[in-house]
Every structure is written in C-alpha cells, then in structure tokens.
Design a protein around this motif. Structure first.
Motif, PDB file in Angstrom:
ATOM      1  N   GLU B 390       0.825  -1.205   0.000  1.00 41.20           N
ATOM      2  CA  GLU B 390       0.000   0.000   0.000  1.00 41.20           C
ATOM      3  C   GLU B 390       0.859   1.256   0.000  1.00 41.20           C
ATOM      4  OE1 GLU B 390      -3.168  -0.174   2.908  1.00 41.20           O
ATOM      5  OE2 GLU B 390      -3.319  -2.334   2.610  1.00 41.20           O
ATOM      6  N   GLY B 391       1.942   1.180  -0.736  1.00 40.69           N
ATOM      7  CA  GLY B 391       2.788   2.351  -0.889  1.00 40.69           C
ATOM      8  C   GLY B 391       3.625   2.691   0.333  1.00 40.69           C
ATOM      9  N   MET B 392       3.903   1.706   1.182  1.00 42.30           N
ATOM     10  CA  MET B 392       4.707   1.977   2.379  1.00 42.30           C
ATOM     11  C   MET B 392       6.157   1.562   2.168  1.00 42.30           C
ATOM     12  SD  MET B 392       3.165   3.349   4.898  1.00 42.30           S
ATOM     13  CE  MET B 392       1.808   4.279   4.265  1.00 42.30           C
ATOM     14  N   SER B 393       7.070   2.319   2.758  1.00 40.64           N
ATOM     15  CA  SER B 393       8.478   1.952   2.722  1.00 40.64           C
ATOM     16  C   SER B 393       8.673   0.656   3.509  1.00 40.64           C
ATOM     17  CB  SER B 393       9.325   3.056   3.341  1.00 40.64           C
ATOM     18  OG  SER B 393       9.091   3.110   4.730  1.00 40.64           O
ATOM     19  N   VAL B 394       9.837   0.063   3.390  1.00 38.85           N
ATOM     20  CA  VAL B 394      10.058  -1.240   4.007  1.00 38.85           C
ATOM     21  C   VAL B 394       9.760  -1.234   5.509  1.00 38.85           C
ATOM     22  CG1 VAL B 394      11.780  -3.006   4.551  1.00 38.85           C
ATOM     23  CG2 VAL B 394      11.726  -1.986   2.270  1.00 38.85           C
ATOM     24  N   GLU B 395      10.411  -0.315   6.222  1.00 39.64           N
ATOM     25  CA  GLU B 395      10.243  -0.328   7.683  1.00 39.64           C
ATOM     26  C   GLU B 395       8.825   0.035   8.115  1.00 39.64           C
ATOM     27  OE1 GLU B 395      13.581   1.983   8.989  1.00 39.64           O
ATOM     28  OE2 GLU B 395      13.806   0.636  10.704  1.00 39.64           O
ATOM     29  N   SER B 396       8.280   1.054   7.452  1.00 40.66           N
ATOM     30  CA  SER B 396       6.904   1.438   7.810  1.00 40.66           C
ATOM     31  C   SER B 396       5.961   0.289   7.505  1.00 40.66           C
ATOM     32  CB  SER B 396       6.452   2.682   7.039  1.00 40.66           C
ATOM     33  OG  SER B 396       7.339   3.740   7.240  1.00 40.66           O
ATOM     34  N   ALA B 397       6.200  -0.402   6.391  1.00 47.59           N
ATOM     35  CA  ALA B 397       5.321  -1.499   5.994  1.00 47.59           C
ATOM     36  C   ALA B 397       5.399  -2.650   6.990  1.00 47.59           C
ATOM     37  CB  ALA B 397       5.681  -1.987   4.593  1.00 47.59           C
ATOM     38  N   VAL B 398       6.592  -2.949   7.443  1.00 43.54           N
ATOM     39  CA  VAL B 398       6.731  -4.038   8.409  1.00 43.54           C
ATOM     40  C   VAL B 398       6.079  -3.631   9.727  1.00 43.54           C
ATOM     41  CG1 VAL B 398       8.361  -5.429   9.743  1.00 43.54           C
ATOM     42  CG2 VAL B 398       8.813  -4.955   7.331  1.00 43.54           C
ATOM     43  N   ALA B 399       6.389  -2.418  10.177  1.00 47.60           N
ATOM     44  CA  ALA B 399       5.837  -1.957  11.453  1.00 47.60           C
ATOM     45  C   ALA B 399       4.315  -1.816  11.378  1.00 47.60           C
ATOM     46  CB  ALA B 399       6.473  -0.620  11.850  1.00 47.60           C
ATOM     47  N   GLY B 400       3.812  -1.356  10.240  1.00 53.21           N
ATOM     48  CA  GLY B 400       2.373  -1.142  10.116  1.00 53.21           C
ATOM     49  C   GLY B 400       1.639  -2.363   9.565  1.00 53.21           C
ATOM     50  N   ARG B 401       2.328  -3.446   9.441  1.00 58.29           N
ATOM     51  CA  ARG B 401       1.778  -4.710   8.939  1.00 58.29           C
ATOM     52  C   ARG B 401       1.146  -4.578   7.553  1.00 58.29           C
ATOM     53  NH1 ARG B 401       2.378  -8.745  11.760  1.00 58.29           N
ATOM     54  NH2 ARG B 401       0.705  -9.950  10.805  1.00 58.29           N
ATOM     55  N   LYS B 402       1.756  -3.755   6.727  1.00 57.62           N
ATOM     56  CA  LYS B 402       1.305  -3.648   5.338  1.00 57.62           C
ATOM     57  C   LYS B 402       2.083  -4.633   4.478  1.00 57.62           C
ATOM     58  CE  LYS B 402      -1.457  -0.161   6.084  1.00 57.62           C
ATOM     59  NZ  LYS B 402      -2.852  -0.461   6.368  1.00 57.62           N
ATOM     60  N   MET B 403       3.167  -5.146   5.027  1.00 59.53           N
ATOM     61  CA  MET B 403       3.878  -6.238   4.372  1.00 59.53           C
ATOM     62  C   MET B 403       4.064  -7.322   5.441  1.00 59.53           C
ATOM     63  SD  MET B 403       7.454  -6.413   2.264  1.00 59.53           S
ATOM     64  CE  MET B 403       8.640  -6.195   3.581  1.00 59.53           C
ATOM     65  N   THR B 404       3.452  -8.470   5.191  1.00 55.51           N
ATOM     66  CA  THR B 404       3.542  -9.557   6.167  1.00 55.51           C
ATOM     67  C   THR B 404       4.049 -10.804   5.446  1.00 55.51           C
ATOM     68  OG1 THR B 404       1.317 -10.341   5.685  1.00 55.51           O
ATOM     69  CG2 THR B 404       1.522  -8.674   7.401  1.00 55.51           C
ATOM     70  N   ALA B 405       4.369 -11.824   6.228  1.00 56.37           N
ATOM     71  CA  ALA B 405       4.834 -13.072   5.624  1.00 56.37           C
ATOM     72  C   ALA B 405       3.804 -13.594   4.628  1.00 56.37           C
ATOM     73  CB  ALA B 405       5.092 -14.112   6.717  1.00 56.37           C
ATOM     74  N   ASP B 406       2.545 -13.447   4.975  1.00 58.23           N
ATOM     75  CA  ASP B 406       1.499 -13.952   4.092  1.00 58.23           C
ATOM     76  C   ASP B 406       1.437 -13.189   2.770  1.00 58.23           C
ATOM     77  OD1 ASP B 406       0.808 -15.889   5.877  1.00 58.23           O
ATOM     78  OD2 ASP B 406      -0.808 -14.706   6.812  1.00 58.23           O
ATOM     79  N   THR B 407       1.499 -11.867   2.825  1.00 54.20           N
ATOM     80  CA  THR B 407       1.434 -11.119   1.563  1.00 54.20           C
ATOM     81  C   THR B 407       2.661 -11.401   0.713  1.00 54.20           C
ATOM     82  OG1 THR B 407       2.401  -9.135   2.546  1.00 54.20           O
ATOM     83  CG2 THR B 407       0.006  -9.254   2.511  1.00 54.20           C
ATOM     84  N   VAL B 408       3.797 -11.622   1.381  1.00 49.95           N
ATOM     85  CA  VAL B 408       5.002 -11.944   0.612  1.00 49.95           C
ATOM     86  C   VAL B 408       4.863 -13.313  -0.051  1.00 49.95           C
ATOM     87  CG1 VAL B 408       7.490 -12.387   0.744  1.00 49.95           C
ATOM     88  CG2 VAL B 408       6.498 -10.476   2.024  1.00 49.95           C
ATOM     89  N   ALA B 409       4.382 -14.278   0.710  1.00 45.83           N
ATOM     90  CA  ALA B 409       4.215 -15.640   0.165  1.00 45.83           C
ATOM     91  C   ALA B 409       3.262 -15.602  -1.026  1.00 45.83           C
ATOM     92  CB  ALA B 409       3.685 -16.568   1.250  1.00 45.83           C
ATOM     93  N   GLU B 410       2.202 -14.843  -0.880  1.00 46.14           N
ATOM     94  CA  GLU B 410       1.230 -14.736  -1.961  1.00 46.14           C
ATOM     95  C   GLU B 410       1.852 -14.096  -3.200  1.00 46.14           C
ATOM     96  OE1 GLU B 410      -2.596 -13.535  -0.277  1.00 46.14           O
ATOM     97  OE2 GLU B 410      -2.858 -12.442  -2.172  1.00 46.14           O
ATOM     98  N   ALA B 411       2.645 -13.075  -2.964  1.00 51.58           N
ATOM     99  CA  ALA B 411       3.294 -12.391  -4.084  1.00 51.58           C
ATOM    100  C   ALA B 411       4.257 -13.332  -4.802  1.00 51.58           C
ATOM    101  CB  ALA B 411       4.023 -11.145  -3.588  1.00 51.58           C
ATOM    102  N   ILE B 412       4.967 -14.140  -4.038  1.00 50.89           N
ATOM    103  CA  ILE B 412       5.900 -15.081  -4.658  1.00 50.89           C
ATOM    104  C   ILE B 412       5.126 -16.025  -5.572  1.00 50.89           C
ATOM    105  CG2 ILE B 412       7.454 -17.045  -4.217  1.00 50.89           C
ATOM    106  CD1 ILE B 412       8.337 -15.655  -1.647  1.00 50.89           C
ATOM    107  N   LYS B 413       4.011 -16.520  -5.044  1.00 52.48           N
ATOM    108  CA  LYS B 413       3.205 -17.479  -5.788  1.00 52.48           C
ATOM    109  C   LYS B 413       2.617 -16.819  -7.044  1.00 52.48           C
ATOM    110  CE  LYS B 413      -0.471 -20.710  -4.805  1.00 52.48           C
ATOM    111  NZ  LYS B 413      -1.750 -20.117  -4.362  1.00 52.48           N
TER     112      LYS B 413
END
Ligand code: B12
Ligand code: SF4
Lengths: 438, 470
Positions: B390-413
C-alpha cells in the motif's frame, strides 16, 4: 415561433453597483425581440443610477430577438436563472466594457483561533539559577506561522548546531570540511559552532554511549556535558543514542549532576519508560523533546502520557523531519496539521515544534557526486538543508537542529527578515532590470 | 460553501440516477464519489451532457469548480495549467497543478546567453521516483522597451522552444509586437496595470490570450484590476501581487497568504485566480557574488512554492539551484491521500537466468526506484519482486503490517517466479529481517536477509549470497 410575452431579469445589487461605473454599455452580438421590457430595480436596495436605468432601457429597446444569459454576460455574475425563453438561440457573449477601474477592497482575513502554543524556556542565566549568558523562550503563537497580518511573531525560532562526542561520526564531505579540526574535541567543536557559525544553542549528541558503539558510561557522559557547558555560554540540548534504556540511564546521571541549567533533553519516545523520564525532567526542572514518528495521533499520545508527570511548559515536540525528496511532504504535513490543530484548540498538541533539519543530508542529492550540471556539491548540500529547514519553518517549527554553516546562516537570515517585518515602500520593476550590470 | 466540503450525496442528487454504467462505474453513487475526489470529470457521464440535464450539469459544474480558477497557457503537449486549486493546506484535500517554473530571458541579452537559457529550459530533466522533473515556460522581458527588438526576441524564442511563453512589458505597443508573432501559441501577457489596463485588455481580447493583472504592493488595486478585466470580458487572469526580495520576506508571506486565503474562503470575488511569484526579484539586489543572488532566489522560490504560488519566474539556471525547487514542488504537490506507489509486480532487471537472485522490495515509489536504480547501476541481473505494501516503505510497511509473511508468500506465488528460476531462495531487505522466519514458513522458500541499504546489494550478492544453501 412562439414568443414569451414578458421576461423578468433580476439584477443584483452587486451588478447594479458595477453598472453604475460605466458611462456606456455596449451589447454586442445579441438579438432580443420583445414586446415589452420592464425593469424591476426595487430589490436592488441601493437605488440605481437613474441615468443608467434610462440608458439600459434604451439599449434594450434597440435590441430585437431573445437570448438567455444576459445577466451572466453583464460583468460575469453567476448565472441567475432566467425564466424559460424559447427558442434558445446560439449564445454569444455580451461585452460591457468598463471605462474606469472598478474600485475594490481586499479583505484582510481575521484571526479566529482559540488555541495558543505554550511557551517553553530553554537554558538558564545566572539570575535564573544557571550559568548561561542567555536563555530563550520559544512558542507562544496564537496564529499560523508568520500570518503577520493577524499577529506579529511572538518569539524567535532558535537554531542549535549539532555536535557529536565521537570523531568517527559519518558526515558528508561538504559538512566535514568545516569541522575537521575539532572532530576529536567536543568542547572545541561546540565553541567553533557558537563563535564562528553563530549557533544560538548547542545540540550535543552523546553517540558514544550507544552499546553498539563505545557503550561509554553515564559518568563519562556527564563529563562531556560539563566540558561543553564550560566551552560555551549558550543553552544546550542533550541527545541520546536511541537506545531507550541506556538513554534513560545517561539522562538520569546528567540531571542529577548538572543542576539549574534548564537543559533540553532530547528525547523521550513512546518506547522509553515515560513515567521515569518525565519525572526526571520535572524533578530537575529541565525540558524535553517528545519525539514521535510522523503521526499526529502518536504525538498526542506521547504528550498525554507526559502530562501526568511534567508541566506543559517543559515539553517541545518533534514529529520527525525527513529530507527534501525523501518524505519532506510527510514531515511538512504532519507538522502543519499539529500546529493548526493546536490553534484550533487541541490541548494535546500545543507545544513548540523541533526539527532535526540535519536529516536533510540523508538525501542522496545533498551529498552525492552528480553530473557537472549539478555541481558544485558544496552548494547543493547546504541549499538542500536550507530548503528542508525553511519549508518546515513555514509550518511553525520553533527549534532547529542543523549542521552546515551556510544553511544555518541562510535560515537565520530568513528569520531575521521575517522578524523585522519591514515593508518596502516602492515596488522594484523586474521587467527592465539589468542583471549583473548588463 | 468551499468546494472541498462537498459530500457525494449532494453530487449524487444531481446525477441522472439511472446507473447505466456508461461512466465505467458500478452506479451513479460511485461516480459521485469520484467526482467529489476530483478523480473524474463531468464529461465522463454521457447522459449528463444531454440537453434535458443541462441545468443539473450547470449546477454540478458550479459545485465542483475549484476556488482558484484553472488558467491554461500555451498549446499542445507543453501546455501548462496554472491554479485549479481547492484548498489552502494540502492535507485538507490535495494540491493539483504544480506551479509552473518559467526561465527568464530579455530582449537585450546576447545571443549566446539567450540561447543557453532556452536550452536549459528545454533540456533540464531529472528522474525522480518515476517522474520527470522539468522546467515549464519561458518568460521574455522587454528590458529595451523597443517594440522591434522585442518582436525579434519573441520570434527567436519561438523558433527555439515549444514551451509556453510569457511576454513581459508594461508598454502595450511592445506587447502587441510580440503577440503578432506568437498569439496562436496562447502566450501569457504580462501585464495589465492600473495605468495601461484598457489597452492590454484589448490585446488579450483581440488575441484571445490569458493576461496577468499586476499591482505590486497594493492588494486593493489588484482586486480592482482583476474585477475590471473580468468585466471587460476576460476570463483567464493571473494575479501578480508583486514579489519583493528576500529582505521583505514577511511582507511576501503576508501578501501571498492573504490572497489565497481570500480566494479559498470564496469571500472575495476577483481573487480566485492563479498567483504569479517572481523569485527573480532576488537578482535586483546588489550582492558581492552572483552565487548569493542565485541562492536567495532559491530561498524565495521555495517560500513561494510552499505558500500557494502557481507560477514562478527564475533567472538562475544552475542545476544545484533548480534541483531543490523542482523537488520541493513535486513533494508538496503529491497527493497526501495516498502515497506515491508503483505497480506490484515481478520486474526483470538486466538479463537474469535460472540461477539469478530474486530480491524482494515494497511498492512505495521512493523505495522501488531507489532499489531498482541501485541494482541496475550495479548491473546485477536479477528479478525484483515488488510486493504491494500500500505504498509503504520497508520499515513502515513491516511496522504497520502492510507487508507480512502472508502477503510476501502470496506475491511469490502469484508472480510465478518459480517458473523463472531453479532455486527457491529470496533476498529480503535488511530492514524486514524480523519477517525472515515467517516468510520461510509461509512460502516454503528459504530466505536470505540482505543489507540494510540497497546500495549494498551488489556486494552482498557477490560475496555472500548462495542460492542453494544447505
Ligand atoms: C516517511 C515515513 C513514514 C510515512 C510513510 C512513507 C511511506 N509511504 O512509506 C508515514 C508517516 C505514513 C509512516 C507511517 C508509519 N511508520 Co514510518 N517512517 C517514515 C520514515 C521517516 C522514512 C521512511 C522512508 O521513506 N524511507 C526511505 C525508503 C526508501 O527506505 P526503505 O523503504 O526502507 O528502503 C531502503 C532499505 O530498506 C533498502 N531496501 C529496500 N528494498 C530492499 C530490498 C533488498 C533486497 C535490500 C537488500 C534492501 C532493500 O534500501 C532502501 C534504500 O536505502 C522512517 C524513519 C526513517 N528516517 O527511516 C519511519 C519509520 C520507518 N516508520 C516507522 C513506523 C513505526 C511507522 C508506523 C507503523 C507508525 C508510525 N507512524 O510511527 C506507520 C505505518 C504505516 C502503516 N499504516 O502501514 C518506524 C519503524 C520502526 C521499526 N523498525 O519497526 C520508523 C523507522 C520510524 C521510527 N524510528 O519509529 N512512516
Ligand atoms: S454514466 Fe452517469 S448516469 Fe450512467 S451510471 Fe455513470 S453517473 Fe450514472
């Protein structure tokens, strides 16, 4: 062709006022065919110029055929619904050319704010219980930043220069060249900032206390602070290393050993032991920077937690500064929102604002070697810091932490020019100016 | 009522209400919401353009029109739009049209200087997070006051650039000579003043060009001029309240702020027009070194960009001076309602093969372009998997849960990167290290934690990365 028997053309008071300034009205490209024209000027309140009424009637009488939008065309008033007229012919504008300037007055908007930023005193002179040659008061605003047409600026924003207790701190070349000789001597570094570069305060960063750097002791930190207090006579601010536990230990030692100076402790964050830190500030009558990461609600939350233990007049807030090109938009808007909310009466945001303007150097464009068209770096870097700082100054920042002497000089000059508030009497013509004598 | 406070309901009431979907929206309400956000134009609802809806159309138009009129200068693809703004502070909505920056030339400059300046105008371009930062206009002054000379300069400029022009003189005769050359390009006329307004207004009408009303240090006079020009039949007006040099910064701020406040409050008819600022004023002050003039010009330009100005004239053309100005305006004119982001997708960099690294990053534009440029410049053939944060930088995304293990796994797939590489190993940003275990678990890929800063990627891949760890 069906024709309307009668039309009503309501003419607003405003329009009449404007019409009254014309000696002549010319209706071009209009065909109106009517059997009867009646002017109802009774609603215009101001009494229409009889000559004009007559004249208008005369002009209309000359017109044959019909059209809408006459009122709109006359001086471009907003369209007033005209009773339906059939058929609608191609619409052509009617130009009524004024022959004289329409006189007007521009309203100066009045201030209607209810909030007021608290005033915070930084540093203490002898008579105030400290040893500084001066102390400052920041804050106190009742209107948005530099809305001088509503109120003159109350207190001057203060510029502190960053000094580090670690010679290996990474600095851009353009910055380092000014401090090379003093990097190893914190006191000398501070002195240079005050004597040569006009620092109004010193912002001392105790980076060596970082467990990942030298993990130096609180006692050593106290010594460093004493050195700096000895070397300069301006108020100082003490910065930690960012480790919540270690910072508190060091701040405690400093508070206990150095009394009466009304230091600015930089900073307290949400992940620190807020109660302990706040009490410490309160007990030793120092001041503190409440530091949060670009979030109005976080800023509110931290302030609210602090209020239980310290007086409002001991808190400065810092909502994080990001560099031009690297998030300055966020920094700008969060600060602007905080300040406006405070003026509108939010009791949890009405503190002076601090900006770590040195962060401007995180932008690659500030320090990187680029093509010759962007040279020299020696100018590009400091102008980057300057623009970052002055943009935030315009949101209301009261305390700047800065680094490059040219940027410091520029922002100080900017503030001088704002504070002296003088108005030129004669405009300068730029169209015919010869630049560089050419 | 200020346009910004509109609700979709108010707009909806005036739409045809048939939910015919010709606008590509599910229904009229959805289209109303877009209109309120200024993400759609009335013209995109075809039924509304039919005669029976004329009245609704007019009402909608009046409701949605910006507090500051949009004035177009120039023609074709280089045309610029000045103004068109709704709010005073960017967080109240968003700013729409970046202030246009015009480069100064005069009819007495040497050919060399004249041409150099136009080349800078044409060629200056800087890539910044997927945008090209550029200069927009040429301002031609008649410093000579000689109509023939001015016509020459205008015609020369017209040959050298297709960017819109502003023709500057206080003498209508001089202006007309210039207009005769380029009127078909819709230049901006500078300026109607209290002394020459009638003649200049005639020119604006005759040549159908927008015109600047100039009344330095006199806001009453400025309003008076604007109202008069409007009554004269001119719609496209730009306001010049007179910029002063940096010594008078307070006065500058007051002037520009009062003007825009009045326009936005809609209290003041006659002030809802774009504002022209002249940072070049900084060159009218004598300094020891021209570098100081140029520096002060940047300071002035920065101030005016921050405080509501819609067009600027600058004299300095050095890169170090222009760069912060175009950065600042780009920053303040991004939409605060949503971060600048890029498409979330699998990006191919260089010529990767089945053993090349797969790198993870987020779709915040600043993050993506920084990382992509670093990898490109270091010539690391690889796949860059851009995850939707959602347009968040790496750290903000991790802290704000905009990038999670699940979204990453889905993106890989979803990216089907497993069809492109043989290995099953992804390099994640150092700042998202704490997700490494979870990503491994969720995706079945092994995870390598890369450096904190993307500038270290080349070195990391060369020295440390092993696609087939034990
Ligand atoms: C601007 C900013 C924001 C903006 C958002 C900007 C955006 N669109 O992302 C706003 C204000 C909205 C924001 C919000 C939040 N933020 Co924030 N934010 C920042 C700030 C100041 C800058 C971030 C930035 O733009 N960095 C620049 C980009 C380019 O960096 P990057 O994405 O990390 O990319 C770099 C590296 O990661 C690396 N890299 C990137 N990709 C890859 C790939 C590979 C393979 C490798 C090897 C490397 C690599 O290289 C890049 C270039 O250096 C930082 C503090 C700081 N100064 O760093 C805090 C910060 C990141 N935010 C933080 C937090 C906590 C948040 C919030 C959760 C709450 C808050 N406001 O405090 C929210 C979350 C938002 C949400 N709902 O999801 C914390 C994170 C703390 C942590 N480590 O957990 C930080 C560090 C501030 C702090 N110290 O508290 N934030
Ligand atoms: S095109 Fe117009 S009428 Fe049709 S759905 Fe969209 S908004 Fe409604």
């Amino acid at each position: 062709m069906a024709k309307e028997k009668k039309i009503n053309l309501p003419i607003s008071a405003d329009l009449l006022e404007k019409l009254a300034k014309f000696q002549e009205i010319e209706l071009q490209d209009v065909d109106i065919e009517l059997e009867e024209i009646e002017f109802d000027v009774s609603g215009s309140g101001g009494g229409m110029n009889p000559y004009l009424t007559q004249r208008l009637a005369h002009e209309f009488a000359l017109i044959s055929s019909s059209t809408g939008r006459i009122t709109q065309a006359l001086g471009g008033m907003p369209m007033i619904p005209v009773q339906p007229m059939m058929p609608v012919m191609p619409i052509a504008p009617v130009h009524v050319k004024p022959t004289e300037l329409i006189q007007a007055k521009t309203t100066i908007p009045e201030a209607n704010y209810v909030g007021e930023i608290v005033e915070v005193r930084l540093g203490a002179t002898k008579s105030e219980g400290g040893t500084r040659s001066k102390s400052y008061v920041i804050g106190g605003e009742t209107v948005p930043a530099y809305y001088q047409f509503q109120a003159p600026p109350k207190n001057r924003p203060i510029i502190a220069l960053d000094v580090f207790d670690w010679p290996k701190i990474s600095l851009s070349k353009a910055v380092k060249m000014h401090f090379r000789e003093v990097l190893g001597d914190t006191g000398e570094w501070a002195r240079l900032c005050v004597d040569k570069f006009g620092a109004e305060m010193i912002n001392l960063h105790l980076v060596t206390i970082d467990p990942l750097i030298e993990d130096s002791s609180p006692k050593a930190a106290v010594k460093t602070v004493e050195n700096v207090l000895e070397a300069v006579d301006v108020p100082i601010s003490i910065g930690g290393c960012g480790d919540p536990k270690k910072d508190l230990e060091v701040f405690t030692a400093i508070s206990e050993n150095i009394e009466g100076e009304r230091l600015l402790i930089n900073s307290v964050t949400l992940d620190m032991d807020i109660e302990k830190t706040a009490k410490l500030i309160n007990d030793y009558n120092n001041t503190v920077v409440a530091f949060t990461s670009m979030d109005v609600n976080k800023a509110r939350e931290l302030n609210r937690k602090l209020y239980d233990f310290v007086d409002k007049t001991q808190i400065v807030m810092d909502t994080t500064t990001a560099a031009l090109g690297y998030g300055l938009d966020y920094a700008f808007t969060v600060m602007e929102r905080c300040r406006l909310a405070a003026l509108k009466g939010d009791p949890e945001l009405n503190h002076p604002i601090s900006s770590g303007t040195t962060n401007a150097w995180a932008a690659r464009e500030a320090w990187m070697k680029m093509g010759p068209e962007f040279a020299p770096r020696e100018l590009r870097g400091p102008i980057w810091e300057t623009i970052t700082g002055q943009t935030l100054l315009l949101t209301g920042v009261n305390y700047f932490m800065m680094m490059h002497p040219a940027a410091v000089n520029s922002i100080k000059g900017f503030i001088d020019n704002l504070m002296n508030g003088q108005k030129p009497t004669e405009p300068t013509d730029w169209v015919t100016v010869k630049i560089g004598g050419k | 009522m200020p346009a910004k406070e509109l609700s979709p309901i108010e707009i909806y009431k005036l739409l045809p209400g048939t939910s015919c979907k010709e606008c590509d929206e599910a229904n009229c309400m959805a289209f109303a919401a877009k209109l309120v956000n200024r993400e759609a134009l009335l013209e995109e609802c075809p039924p509304l353009l039919e005669p029976q809806y004329k009245q609704s159309y007019d009402q909608l138009w009046a409701l949605l029109k910006p507090a500051v009129k949009a004035v177009e200068v120039g023609i074709g693809k280089h045309m610029v739009t000045l103004g068109g703004e709704y709010v005073l502070y960017r967080h109240e909505f968003t700013y729409f049209n970046e202030p246009a920056i015009a480069v100064d030339v005069s009819d007495e400059m040497t050919d060399e200087e004249f041409e150099t300046r136009i080349h800078v105008l044409n060629d200056f371009a800087f890539d910044y997070i997927g945008m090209q930062l550029k200069l927009d206009m040429l301002s031609i002054r008649s410093s000579s006051g000689d109509p023939a000379k001015f016509a020459d300069a205008v015609s020369k400029a017209n040959d050298l650039t297709r960017k819109p022009l502003m023709l500057c003189s206080h003498d209508p005769k001089v202006l007309e000579k210039g207009l005769e050359v380029v009127a078909d390009k819709r230049p901006l006329i500078y300026a109607a003043t209290k002394d020459n307004w009638k003649d200049v207004a005639e020119l604006a009408l005759k040549y159908s060009c927008p015109v600047v009303a100039s009344s330095p240090l006199d806001l009453d006079g400025l309003k008076s001029l604007a109202l008069t020009l409007k009554a004269y039949g001119i719609d496209d007006i730009v306001l010049d309240p007179g910029t002063q040099s940096t010594q008078h910064m307070g006065s500058n701020l007051d002037t520009f702020t009062v003007l825009r406040l009045d326009a936005i409050n809609e209290e003041e008819e006659g002030l809802g027009y774009p504002i022209l600022g002249i940072p070049m004023m900084a060159w009218t002050v004598e300094e020891e070194d021209p570098v100081l003039n140029e520096w002060n010009e940047v300071v002035l330009a920065g101030t005016l960009i921050t405080r509501f100005t819609d067009m600027l004239v600058i004299h300095g053309i050095n890169g170090w001076a222009i760069l912060p100005q175009v950065f600042l305006r780009s920053n303040l004119y991004t939409d605060p309602r949503k971060p600048v982001s890029v498409e979330a997708e699998l990006v191919t960099i260089g010529e990767p093969d089945e053993n090349s690294p797969v790198l993870l990053t987020t779709n915040f534009a600043l993050t993506y372009y920084t990382v992509a440029n670093d990898i490109e410049n270091a010539k690391v053939d690889s796949y860059l998997l851009v995850v939707d944060s959602e347009g968040m930088s790496v750290e903000s995304a991790v802290a704000g849960r905009k990038m999670t293990a699940d979204t990453v796994a889905e993106a890989i797939k979803d990216s089907k990167v497993d069809e492109k590489v043989k290995h099953r190993n992804i390099i994640i940003p150092g700042r998202s290290a704490r997700l490494s275990g979870e990503i491994q678990e969720a995706s079945g890929w092994s995870v390598s934690v890369g450096p904190l800063d993307s500038s270290g990627i080349a070195k990391y891949v060369e020295e440390k990365w092993n696609p087939y760890p034990e």
